[in-house]
Design an enzyme around this catalytic site. Structure first.
Site, PDB file in Angstrom:
ATOM      1  N   ARG A   1       0.849  -1.192   0.000  1.00 22.69           N
ATOM      2  CA  ARG A   1       0.000   0.000   0.000  1.00 22.69           C
ATOM      3  C   ARG A   1       0.883   1.239   0.000  1.00 22.69           C
ATOM      4  O   ARG A   1       1.840   1.319   0.757  1.00 22.69           O
ATOM      5  CB  ARG A   1      -0.881   0.018   1.255  1.00 22.69           C
ATOM      6  CG  ARG A   1      -1.852  -1.136   1.341  1.00 22.69           C
ATOM      7  CD  ARG A   1      -3.016  -0.987   0.360  1.00 22.69           C
ATOM      8  NE  ARG A   1      -3.756  -2.228   0.233  1.00 22.69           N
ATOM      9  CZ  ARG A   1      -4.362  -2.627  -0.882  1.00 22.69           C
ATOM     10  NH1 ARG A   1      -4.316  -1.886  -1.981  1.00 22.69           N
ATOM     11  NH2 ARG A   1      -5.004  -3.773  -0.916  1.00 22.69           N
TER      12      ARG A   1
ATOM     13  N   GLU B   1      -2.716   7.492  -7.976  1.00 27.94           N
ATOM     14  CA  GLU B   1      -2.607   6.623  -9.151  1.00 27.94           C
ATOM     15  C   GLU B   1      -3.683   6.998 -10.156  1.00 27.94           C
ATOM     16  O   GLU B   1      -4.815   7.241  -9.754  1.00 27.94           O
ATOM     17  CB  GLU B   1      -2.766   5.160  -8.742  1.00 27.94           C
ATOM     18  CG  GLU B   1      -1.625   4.691  -7.855  1.00 27.94           C
ATOM     19  CD  GLU B   1      -1.757   3.225  -7.416  1.00 27.94           C
ATOM     20  OE1 GLU B   1      -2.553   2.487  -8.013  1.00 27.94           O
ATOM     21  OE2 GLU B   1      -1.059   2.837  -6.477  1.00 27.94           O
TER      22      GLU B   1
ATOM     23  N   HIS C   1       1.331  -0.426 -10.643  1.00 25.08           N
ATOM     24  CA  HIS C   1       0.366  -1.199  -9.835  1.00 25.08           C
ATOM     25  C   HIS C   1      -0.123  -2.451 -10.569  1.00 25.08           C
ATOM     26  O   HIS C   1      -1.331  -2.629 -10.792  1.00 25.08           O
ATOM     27  CB  HIS C   1      -0.829  -0.312  -9.430  1.00 25.08           C
ATOM     28  CG  HIS C   1      -1.516  -0.836  -8.177  1.00 25.08           C
ATOM     29  ND1 HIS C   1      -2.191  -0.031  -7.283  1.00 25.08           N
ATOM     30  CD2 HIS C   1      -1.611  -2.092  -7.662  1.00 25.08           C
ATOM     31  CE1 HIS C   1      -2.686  -0.770  -6.302  1.00 25.08           C
ATOM     32  NE2 HIS C   1      -2.337  -2.016  -6.508  1.00 25.08           N
TER      33      HIS C   1
END
Lengths: 334, 334
Positions: free
Chosen positions: B245, B273, B292
């Site tokens: 995270r 993001e 990611h």
């Protein structure tokens, strides 16, 4: 017993191989003597030769000048502890005939090269090269970046099944991969012991695997073995990794295949090193380039020093040494 | 038994999770029905709700609209097989109170994220980022490229010791590393069983390890836990990898530390993001950036489909399901 150190890897590298406690250990075993590296013109100087003729053990490796061919005949030499790999530019064949024992780094450095191969396989599968370009140099995020893939459950082919390939098998095991290997010189039971399927033809690896890692020596048979025909057998998004010898790959064929944008490739070795500034490899987005540093890494240089000191101890105790370079091995060394 | 598919990951992804033989298997188990994704305005349409109320099992996941809170009360719903991870945007808490069974992807995807963490650790140690710049974009070879290093024999610290971290331990084992982990929520015997030393303080990891990999959930305690103070505890050339995270790291502190050129870092997650075009992370030579995608990779999406079908089979056979999402888990999900 007199040991003469004529091994010249440079100060930083020597200290990484023989940190103080290990050098002390070596000094406790032998009458240790080190002399400065002779210039090319000094290798026939009487003082230099006198030092060589006095030593029973020589510590050699990167940077050692070619030794005189009569060292055992005229001198006291019995054992050459070669700290690094290739010995052909250092040890004349005559010394084997005079009964001199020779050892080198053996497989003490294999695991770091296997590690580099695994890293390169994972980096190909995970599309590290286009992703770094996109994120660092193009200011994007996922635009046109192909799906990353996993190593789990994949089919891996090893071209060559020597010490490095076998170390790689250990690193691959947790990924639950299927492994095939080609190597006509390695005994059957080495394959079975590691759960690796032996194949009889190089072609089979390319026909049935997703990922190919090269670990063969350069021989007449293996030169250019990875050519256009083999590359075309690989599936789309197949992976090819070379930490072994540049000669295994036909570089023109590889450039052509890479330009077609079908495979993912990582190279540590090149026909011409350092890689020429105008090499067609530079800039290709499906290709990871490395400057011939797969192994050993400097933090593991100590493994080479440890191996050398252990071998010297064994030699002095009349125990069998490890990683002996026989004349047969010498004759096929690259 | 009626199963309604309201899972909308997109066609390519759905086909990767449920390839034809697996979808056939699912159809053989239940009265399978799929309906097109309702637009945001259609989720209260009577026809859509009627479909939901008729189903005893729902297949949900990425793209499923928030479900009505009275599905079990007014309808026939007994089991929600959530193919992917987080359920809070899909399943109202009330459904747990109405006795609906919920499962998700559990640890079926953990190994691919662990694999990404290992790849990122190796790529940091092997200096992949500056090497690609040098060889691909600067036309050089080894100019100013720092020594690559190995993972063998190093000290690895895991911040968080859930399913992903434990999978990572399996991948790390062949490298003969020393592993410490911090996780106050994981029972003692999980550490011992894997040969991992449990530490009582996050600080200890940073004080005693060369490589830190983050695997903690985002909680009040863990938010910003990797800050200036912790980063300074790492040794020179220490490695930090984050596939967990973004909130675990204070990004300003990390940028400052990276600019000092002391550590090697790889990130898969960011506070914002997609990563903004003007992010100070872009261009840093000791930093690998990933968008990611640590896991699951598309070639392993089938593991999620397999897990879902196995769970449906278990549910129908009255066997215990895997990866149940209890209301306690639901309450701490991020």
């Amino acid at each position: 017993m007199r040991l003469l150190n004529v091994f010249y890897p440079g100060e930083e590298r020597f200290a990484a191989m023989f940190p103080p406690p290990l050098l002390d250990e070596l000094r406790s075993l032998v009458d240790y003597r080190a002399i400065p590296k002779p210039s090319p013109g000094q290798t026939s100087d009487p003082e230099y030769l006198a030092e060589l003729y006095e030593a029973e053990i020589l510590l050699t490796g990167w940077g050692t000048p070619m030794l005189p061919a009569d060292l055992a005949q005229r001198g006291k030499l019995r054992y050459i502890c070669h700290v690094t790999g290739g010995v052909r530019g250092v040890i004349p064949r005559e010394l084997f005939e005079q009964g001199v024992l020779v050892t080198n780094w053996g497989s003490s450095i294999s695991r770091t090269i296997a590690e580099a191969s695994l890293m390169m396989i994972l980096a190909c599968l995970r599309r590290v090269r286009p992703i770094q370009e996109e994120l660092h140099n193009r200011g994007g995020y996922r635009r046109g970046v192909p799906w990353p893939h996993s190593l789990f459950e994949r089919r891996v082919g090893l071209l060559g099944f020597g010490a490095i390939a076998r170390e790689l098998v250990h690193l691959l095991k947790p990924f639950n991969v299927t492994i095939k290997a080609y190597d006509p010189y390695v005994p059957e039971d080495f394959f079975a012991a590691l759960g690796v399927e032996r194949v009889e033809q190089v072609r089979t690896l390319f026909e049935t695997c997703d990922i190919i890692s090269l670990h063969a020596a350069r021989t007449e048979e293996t030169t250019g073995i990875v050519n256009k025909e083999m590359l075309r057998l690989l599936p789309d998004d197949g992976v090819l990794v070379n930490t072994a010898r540049a000669a295994l790959i036909n570089e023109d064929d590889l450039v052509e295949e890479l330009r077609a944008g079908r495979l993912w490739v990582a190279l540590d070795v090149y026909e011409k090193e350092p890689l020429p500034a105008d090499s067609p490899f530079r800039g290709l987005e499906r290709l990871l380039l490395f400057p011939h540093q797969a192994g050993p890494t400097i933090d593991r240089y100590v493994d080479m020093g440890r191996m050398a000191v252990d071998n010297i101890r064994r030699y002095l105790a009349n125990e069998p040494v490890l990683a002996q370079v026989t004349v047969e091995k010498y004759d096929i060394m690259t």
